[in-house]
Each structure stands twice: as structure tokens, then as C-alpha cells.
Design an enzyme around this catalytic site. Sequence first.
Site, PDB file in Angstrom:
ATOM      1  N   HIS A  79       0.852  -1.198   0.000  1.00 55.86           N
ATOM      2  CA  HIS A  79       0.000   0.000   0.000  1.00 55.86           C
ATOM      3  C   HIS A  79       0.886   1.246   0.000  1.00 55.86           C
ATOM      4  O   HIS A  79       2.085   1.177   0.273  1.00 55.86           O
ATOM      5  CB  HIS A  79      -0.810   0.093   1.296  1.00 55.86           C
ATOM      6  CG  HIS A  79      -1.682  -1.061   1.628  1.00 55.86           C
ATOM      7  ND1 HIS A  79      -3.034  -1.033   1.451  1.00 55.86           N
ATOM      8  CD2 HIS A  79      -1.403  -2.269   2.180  1.00 55.86           C
ATOM      9  CE1 HIS A  79      -3.573  -2.167   1.882  1.00 55.86           C
ATOM     10  NE2 HIS A  79      -2.608  -2.946   2.328  1.00 55.86           N
ATOM     11  N   GLU A 128       2.554  -0.749   4.416  1.00 56.50           N
ATOM     12  CA  GLU A 128       2.334   0.594   3.906  1.00 56.50           C
ATOM     13  C   GLU A 128       3.682   1.251   3.625  1.00 56.50           C
ATOM     14  O   GLU A 128       4.600   1.206   4.453  1.00 56.50           O
ATOM     15  CB  GLU A 128       1.601   1.461   4.947  1.00 56.50           C
ATOM     16  CG  GLU A 128       0.215   0.978   5.316  1.00 56.50           C
ATOM     17  CD  GLU A 128      -0.870   1.480   4.357  1.00 56.50           C
ATOM     18  OE1 GLU A 128      -0.530   2.190   3.388  1.00 56.50           O
ATOM     19  OE2 GLU A 128      -2.040   1.144   4.605  1.00 56.50           O
ATOM     20  N   HIS A 144      -2.546  -3.136  -3.317  1.00 57.40           N
ATOM     21  CA  HIS A 144      -3.913  -2.990  -2.833  1.00 57.40           C
ATOM     22  C   HIS A 144      -4.874  -2.859  -4.017  1.00 57.40           C
ATOM     23  O   HIS A 144      -5.974  -3.422  -4.004  1.00 57.40           O
ATOM     24  CB  HIS A 144      -3.997  -1.758  -1.913  1.00 57.40           C
ATOM     25  CG  HIS A 144      -5.204  -1.724  -1.037  1.00 57.40           C
ATOM     26  ND1 HIS A 144      -5.496  -0.642  -0.243  1.00 57.40           N
ATOM     27  CD2 HIS A 144      -6.199  -2.622  -0.828  1.00 57.40           C
ATOM     28  CE1 HIS A 144      -6.635  -0.894   0.410  1.00 57.40           C
ATOM     29  NE2 HIS A 144      -7.069  -2.073   0.083  1.00 57.40           N
ATOM     30  N   ASP A 166      -3.690   2.263  -4.778  1.00 59.76           N
ATOM     31  CA  ASP A 166      -2.318   2.155  -4.273  1.00 59.76           C
ATOM     32  C   ASP A 166      -1.744   0.751  -4.475  1.00 59.76           C
ATOM     33  O   ASP A 166      -2.513  -0.194  -4.573  1.00 59.76           O
ATOM     34  CB  ASP A 166      -2.259   2.578  -2.788  1.00 59.76           C
ATOM     35  CG  ASP A 166      -3.120   1.714  -1.878  1.00 59.76           C
ATOM     36  OD1 ASP A 166      -4.278   1.417  -2.236  1.00 59.76           O
ATOM     37  OD2 ASP A 166      -2.627   1.321  -0.809  1.00 59.76           O
TER      38      ASP A 166
HETATM   39 ZN   LIG Z   1      -4.073   0.561   0.568  1.00 56.05          ZN
END
Ligand SMILES: [Zn+2]
Length: 184
Positions: free
Chosen positions: A39, A121, A160, A170
Site C-alpha cells: 500500500h 504501507e 492494494h 495504491d
Molecule cells: Zn491501501
Amino acid sequence: MDTDPEIDTDGWFDGALARPSPNCDERPPATTIDLLVIHNISLPPGEFGGEWIDALFRNRLDPDAHPYFATIAGLRVSAHLLIRRDGALVQYVPCERRAWHAGRSRFGEREACNDFSIGIELEGTDTQPFTAAQYHQLGRCARALRRRYPGITPERVVGHADIAPGRKTDPGPAFDWARLRRAL
Ligand SMILES: [Zn+2]
């Protein structure tokens, strides 16, 4: 930072800054962890640094601090790991538990990807290049995860957007997939 990190029994990374999030729970019984989801996030969008991502993932985001925050402050979300622009690693959820990162999602025939995935992330946006330090740290983490969870084969490292098409974009076109694949 050249050797790959160790991961303890519960799934905490050695060398990560631990910032435990309440936004997690048990995975379904006998789940095999066999998907890695990449992400990006930045708060406010397009701004880097600061403690806003920690605040969001720990339900402490002040909705009055930025107009955008008012729209997301009620979300209950998290990821296992965050890689900052300088490559620093933050961990919110131990890998053995289910982080709430993917939302409504599907990989192949399987829905609810949070059940069986790890979420990482990268601090960034869809369109700005990620940093060399981030790719380096992501490579280390992905290799360590693959050793721990061999079901995470290279084709089971996805974005994602791949598991929530039409809803999520993303990590975005700026993410260099070839660079990650080489690191695996
Ligand atoms: Zn995401």
C-alpha cells in the site's frame, strides 16, 4: 541494515519501532498466511513525516487538525508495517494477527484478504517516486516474510489496487514492481 530482520514467534520484526494498534484481531482458525499486500499512505495526503499515520492507526487522529482528517478520523484501520521515506520501519500489528488494511477485497477466488495477508504501507503517494531507502527496507522485510511464510510466493506479492480494483489505486503507478521483484 544489510542483513534481513528476524521475526519473533508472534510476528514482531526485530529493529522495527513497535507502535501497537488496537485495530486488529485473530485470524480465522488454521489460516495460512500466503499473501503480501503493498500500500501507500501519507497524511495529510502528499505530506510526509509527522505522527499522523501513527495517530490514524491508533485511533488518535484529531479530526480538527486538518480538513482531510475529519473524513477519516472514524476509520478503524491499521497495517502490519509502515516504511517511512527514510526507510525507518514501524510495526503496528504482529504478523500472526489480522491487521485491518485491505477492506473489501478479493485475490483469485478468495475474499476478505485481511484474513490471510500481511499489509505493508509505504509512506508516499501514487505518483511520487518512492525512495531508495524504502525499496531497500521493503526488500529486507519481504524476504524475511517469505522465509517465515513460504506461501508468499512472488506472484502472491500484490498491490492494494490488485485486490480492490475500482476502489483502491495504491501503491500506484510510481511504484517500481520490477525493483521489488528483483529484491525478492
Ligand atoms: Zn491501501
